[in-house]
Write a protein that holds these residues in place. Structure first.
Motif, mmCIF file in Angstrom:
data_model
loop_
_atom_site.group_PDB
_atom_site.id
_atom_site.type_symbol
_atom_site.label_atom_id
_atom_site.label_comp_id
_atom_site.label_asym_id
_atom_site.label_seq_id
_atom_site.Cartn_x
_atom_site.Cartn_y
_atom_site.Cartn_z
ATOM 1 N N LEU A 181 52.664 29.638 10.063
ATOM 2 C CA LEU A 181 52.169 29.406 8.698
ATOM 3 C C LEU A 181 50.648 29.421 8.659
ATOM 4 N N LEU A 182 50.024 28.739 9.611
ATOM 5 C CA LEU A 182 48.561 28.707 9.665
ATOM 6 C C LEU A 182 48.000 30.089 9.995
ATOM 7 N N GLN A 183 48.644 30.801 10.898
ATOM 8 C CA GLN A 183 48.175 32.137 11.256
ATOM 9 C C GLN A 183 48.254 33.088 10.063
ATOM 10 N N GLU A 184 49.340 33.027 9.315
ATOM 11 C CA GLU A 184 49.496 33.898 8.149
ATOM 12 C C GLU A 184 48.502 33.524 7.045
ATOM 13 N N ALA A 185 48.303 32.235 6.839
ATOM 14 C CA ALA A 185 47.330 31.794 5.831
ATOM 15 C C ALA A 185 45.929 32.262 6.204
ATOM 16 N N GLY A 186 45.566 32.112 7.467
ATOM 17 C CA GLY A 186 44.255 32.557 7.915
ATOM 18 C C GLY A 186 44.064 34.052 7.764
ATOM 19 N N LYS A 187 45.076 34.811 8.129
ATOM 20 C CA LYS A 187 45.004 36.269 7.980
ATOM 21 C C LYS A 187 44.845 36.651 6.516
ATOM 22 N N SER A 188 45.583 35.986 5.641
ATOM 23 C CA SER A 188 45.492 36.278 4.201
ATOM 24 C C SER A 188 44.095 35.991 3.663
ATOM 25 N N LEU A 189 43.500 34.885 4.082
ATOM 26 C CA LEU A 189 42.144 34.560 3.624
ATOM 27 C C LEU A 189 41.134 35.596 4.106
ATOM 28 N N VAL A 190 41.245 36.002 5.349
ATOM 29 C CA VAL A 190 40.339 37.028 5.870
ATOM 30 C C VAL A 190 40.550 38.340 5.109
ATOM 31 N N ASP A 191 41.794 38.690 4.830
ATOM 32 C CA ASP A 191 42.085 39.912 4.068
ATOM 33 C C ASP A 191 41.476 39.849 2.668
ATOM 34 N N ILE A 192 41.597 38.713 2.006
ATOM 35 C CA ILE A 192 41.050 38.570 0.644
ATOM 36 C C ILE A 192 39.541 38.776 0.659
ATOM 37 N N ILE A 193 38.853 38.102 1.565
ATOM 38 C CA ILE A 193 37.395 38.235 1.632
ATOM 39 C C ILE A 193 37.020 39.677 1.979
ATOM 40 N N SER A 194 37.745 40.298 2.896
ATOM 41 C CA SER A 194 37.450 41.683 3.279
ATOM 42 C C SER A 194 37.621 42.632 2.106
ATOM 43 N N ILE A 195 38.674 42.442 1.328
ATOM 44 C CA ILE A 195 38.908 43.280 0.143
ATOM 45 C C ILE A 195 37.789 43.080 -0.864
ATOM 46 N N MET A 196 37.416 41.830 -1.101
ATOM 47 C CA MET A 196 36.352 41.565 -2.072
ATOM 48 C C MET A 196 35.027 42.142 -1.613
ATOM 49 N N ARG A 197 34.711 42.046 -0.331
ATOM 50 C CA ARG A 197 33.450 42.596 0.180
ATOM 51 C C ARG A 197 33.429 44.115 0.080
#
Length: 157
Positions: free
Chosen positions: A126-142
């Protein structure tokens, strides 16, 4: 004539870097601390936390160096130091980082979750998936700049 448009503007500094990234990273680091990744938190709690944070600090500095070798063009803001007061204690957990520092610490926490997730039991995926999702969101926004194209918005779904 006025044409109504739908616009969403996200304050990335406050909603992500000083909000959800801090909260997620605090949770991840404390779970790893409690799992004894950087030393057992037992006996004299203040002393064992100090030792664990020093060990985490060394791991963080090593991570910065490895990351820079892998991504030499990337400009991450590094923590000037990491001391126990920045993380609080087990009954009053904290993560005192500046917004620009939080991104790098989140990346570190994600890497640590992947390396040491086996020590967290059922909570690790759960923590690994949440972390990956947050990194993906920031990467998409950047990658999107000021105006996010429809294809990038679809990546959020």
């Amino acid at each position: 004539m006025y044409k109504r448009q739908r616009t969403i503007c996200v304050d990335v500094l406050h909603t992500f870097h000083l909000g959800i990234l801090v909260e997620f990273t605090k949770l991840a680091l404390w779970r790893l601390l409690e799992a004894g990744v950087w030393g057992a938190l037992e006996g004299n709690m203040e002393e064992s936390l100090r030792v664990a944070v020093l060990t985490l600090r060394n791991a963080l500095w090593s991570w910065y160096e490895r990351r820079h070798r892998t991504f030499p063009e990337e400009h991450l803001t590094r923590l000037a130091d990491l001391v126990p007061s920045m993380l609080g204690n087990p009954s009053s957990r904290k993560l005192k980082t500046k917004a620009s520092e939080t991104w790098a610490v989140t990346l570190v926490a994600n890497d640590m979750l992947l390396r040491f997730g086996h020590r967290l039991g059922d909570e690790a995926p759960l923590l690994q998936e949440a972390g990956k999702s947050l990194v993906d969101i920031i990467s998409i926004m950047r990658a999107s700049g000021n105006v996010m194209p429809p294809t990038a918005r679809q990546d959020f779904q």
